[in-house]
Motif scaffolding. Structure first.
Motif, PDB file in Angstrom:
ATOM      1  N   GLN A   1      20.350  29.141  55.035  1.00  0.00           N
ATOM      2  CA  GLN A   1      20.963  28.884  53.727  1.00  0.00           C
ATOM      3  C   GLN A   1      21.559  27.491  53.763  1.00  0.00           C
ATOM      4  O   GLN A   1      22.094  27.061  54.795  1.00  0.00           O
TER       5      GLN A   1
ATOM      6  N   ASN B   1      16.597  33.130  59.037  1.00  0.00           N
ATOM      7  CA  ASN B   1      17.010  32.762  57.687  1.00  0.00           C
ATOM      8  C   ASN B   1      17.845  31.490  57.751  1.00  0.00           C
ATOM      9  O   ASN B   1      18.579  31.275  58.722  1.00  0.00           O
TER      10      ASN B   1
ATOM     11  N   TYR C   1      24.725  23.937  56.410  1.00  0.00           N
ATOM     12  CA  TYR C   1      23.692  24.934  56.686  1.00  0.00           C
ATOM     13  C   TYR C   1      24.278  26.105  57.458  1.00  0.00           C
ATOM     14  O   TYR C   1      25.172  25.943  58.293  1.00  0.00           O
TER      15      TYR C   1
ATOM     16  N   ARG D   1      23.754  24.352  51.273  1.00  0.00           N
ATOM     17  CA  ARG D   1      24.440  23.967  50.046  1.00  0.00           C
ATOM     18  C   ARG D   1      25.006  22.569  50.240  1.00  0.00           C
ATOM     19  O   ARG D   1      25.319  22.159  51.358  1.00  0.00           O
TER      20      ARG D   1
END
Length: 145
Positions: free
Chosen positions: A54, A52, A68, A56
């Motif tokens: 993520q 995974n 990250y 922003r």
């Protein structure tokens, strides 16, 4: 005639040199760290699979960064300078890449290549004082084929 040729040559050299020195043309990057340095600088070297990611965008002094967080399924720990990862089946690693910056900006480049979901990787990791795991910059990971 000789003096005129010297002045023409000097004018051409200056004409070509000035754009190369302008801030807009500044484009430098940290070269990739050799394997020897990656191993010496790492607290951990981990082999696993990215499960995974993520991301922003965050504000920094002179623009933005992309922050990250990747979840890694641990297959094997190749190096551990502390036993804190010994029983972990998965870990989270942090890394970043610059976002928006002013023209001519030169500074830390973060990761030169971003991790990809489902890719098998070898990670070169440092642990900060808070216990967070960070990829070494600029090349804190390698693909495993």
């Amino acid at each position: 005639m000789k003096t005129k040729l010297i002045w023409i040559g000097l004018a051409i050299a200056i004409g070509l040199g000035i754009p190369l020195l302008s801030p807009e043309m500044a484009n430098t990057a940290i070269p990739p760290l050799p394997d020897k340095h990656l191993k010496e600088m790492s607290d951990y070297i981990v082999l696993g699979r990215v499960t995974n990611i993520q991301s922003r965008e965050v504000r920094v002094d002179r623009g933005t960064d992309y922050s990250y967080k990747a979840r890694i399924q641990v297959d094997r720990i190749e190096l551990s300078r502390a036993n804190t990862l010994a029983s972990k089946k998965s870990i989270e690693v942090l890394y970043r890449k610059p976002g928006k910056r002013p023209n001519g900006w030169v500074g830390s480049q973060g990761q030169s290549q971003l991790l990809e979901k489902n890719r098998k990787v070898k990670l070169f990791i440092r642990r900060d004082e808070q216990g967070n795991l960070h990829l070494l910059e600029p090349n804190g990971w390698q693909a495993i084929y």
